[in-house]
Design a protein around this motif. Structure first.
Motif, short mmCIF file in Angstrom:
data_model
loop_
_atom_site.label_atom_id
_atom_site.label_comp_id
_atom_site.label_asym_id
_atom_site.label_seq_id
_atom_site.Cartn_x
_atom_site.Cartn_y
_atom_site.Cartn_z
N TYR A 113 18.35 9.24 -6.79
CA TYR A 113 17.34 8.63 -7.65
C TYR A 113 17.94 7.50 -8.48
O TYR A 113 17.32 6.43 -8.63
CB TYR A 113 16.73 9.69 -8.56
CG TYR A 113 15.82 9.12 -9.62
CD1 TYR A 113 14.54 8.69 -9.28
CD2 TYR A 113 16.24 8.99 -10.95
CE1 TYR A 113 13.70 8.15 -10.25
CE2 TYR A 113 15.40 8.47 -11.91
CZ TYR A 113 14.13 8.05 -11.57
OH TYR A 113 13.31 7.51 -12.51
N GLU B 58 12.34 9.73 -6.32
CA GLU B 58 11.77 10.39 -7.50
C GLU B 58 11.10 11.72 -7.12
O GLU B 58 11.25 12.73 -7.81
CB GLU B 58 10.76 9.46 -8.17
CG GLU B 58 10.23 10.00 -9.49
CD GLU B 58 9.24 9.05 -10.14
OE1 GLU B 58 9.14 9.02 -11.38
OE2 GLU B 58 8.53 8.34 -9.38
N TYR C 98 12.22 4.16 -3.88
CA TYR C 98 12.29 4.69 -5.24
C TYR C 98 11.34 5.87 -5.42
O TYR C 98 11.70 6.90 -5.99
CB TYR C 98 11.96 3.58 -6.24
CG TYR C 98 11.83 4.07 -7.66
CD1 TYR C 98 12.96 4.30 -8.44
CD2 TYR C 98 10.57 4.32 -8.21
CE1 TYR C 98 12.84 4.77 -9.75
CE2 TYR C 98 10.44 4.78 -9.51
CZ TYR C 98 11.58 5.00 -10.27
OH TYR C 98 11.45 5.47 -11.56
#
Length: 267
Positions: free
Chosen positions: A96, A117, A113
């Protein structure tokens, strides 16, 4: 002299008849009692997952408070699971951080991304679940009460959901007895009944908490008057002084809290 004597004898007979009639009336007015017994709603405590009992902190008859330690079950597999998810969380955190840095420098994509996450949130949730499983290998008392029975000892294997011991809270005792159908109209929820037993205090009362809607050992739909007289209905009552009685103890129950009950009275 004969007539006065005859009059005296007649008066004496009348007095005797009056005394006997009063005595019989008193017997008929005596409260009718019903046989019953004391039963308990036990609280069973066992592990969520199968395992071997390691320690036992209580004995039968011990009084325990809420959240007092009871027993532990081996937790080697649960600890290994926690270690595995901690490692996964570290990797997810690193991935992350990289995705966040690349997104800021416009070297990475928003999709990468978002995936990093989501993986991080999943890793955190799995670790929380694993720690919960580990914590539940230490069993504590869910209620305040007395340990009634222990089913498994240290070293023995116990299945998931199988009780290791049973606890009796003071308020989980109840009186169970049966009454004939002609007595049902005299009973209602919340009514007070008088309870007596050998060696018990004479002021034990209980409140009716359950009245069965169906008879025990119900005969066929069409039955005779003689069979109908044999129908009985289960009644349960909560004693006001549960400490005065014991589980399985036979008792006599009389309707009406103020009624005088004598053990062994005619039923």
């Amino acid at each position: 002299m004969t007539r006065p004597r005859n009059r005296i004898a007649a008066v004496a007979r009348l007095l005797l008849v009056a005394v006997l009639s009063a005595a019989l009336a008193g017997c008929n007015d005596a409260p009718k009692t019903y046989q019953g017994w004391i039963e308990a709603n036990l609280i069973f405590v066992g592990p969520d997952e199968a395992g071997r009992v390691e320690t036992l902190s209580v004995r039968e008859g011990d009084k325990v408070e809420t959240k007092a330690p009871l027993f532990t079950v081996d937790d080697a597999l649960q600890r290994a699971e926690v270690n595995m998810y901690e490692a996964q969380l570290e990797n997810a955190q690193a991935a992350y951080s990289r995705a966040q840095t690349l997104l800021k420098t416009q070297s990475g994509t928003q999709r990468n991304y978002d995936e990093a996450e989501a993986a991080l949130r999943t890793a955190k949730a799995r670790l929380v679940t694993a720690k919960t499983h580990l914590d539940r290998r230490v069993l504590v008392s869910p209620v305040t009460g007395t340990v009634q029975q222990i089913y498994f000892r240290p070293g023995e294997m116990v299945s998931a959901g199988k009780p290791v011991l049973a606890i009796l809270p003071p308020g989980n005792l109840k009186v169970r007895f049966y009454v004939p159908q002609e007595t049902l109209p005299r009973l209602a929820y919340g009514d007070t009944v008088k309870v007596s037993c050998d060696g018990c205090a004479g002021d034990i009362t209980a409140k009716v908490s359950f009245i069965a809607r169906s008879a025990e050992f119900t005969p066929p739909v069409i039955y005779s008057l003689q069979e109908r007289d044999k129908l009985v209905f289960l009644i349960e009552a909560i004693p006001d002084k549960p400490e005065a009685v014991r589980v399985g103890q036979p008792v006599d129950v009389a309707l009406g809290g103020a009624a005088a009950v004598t053990t062994g009275a005619a039923r």
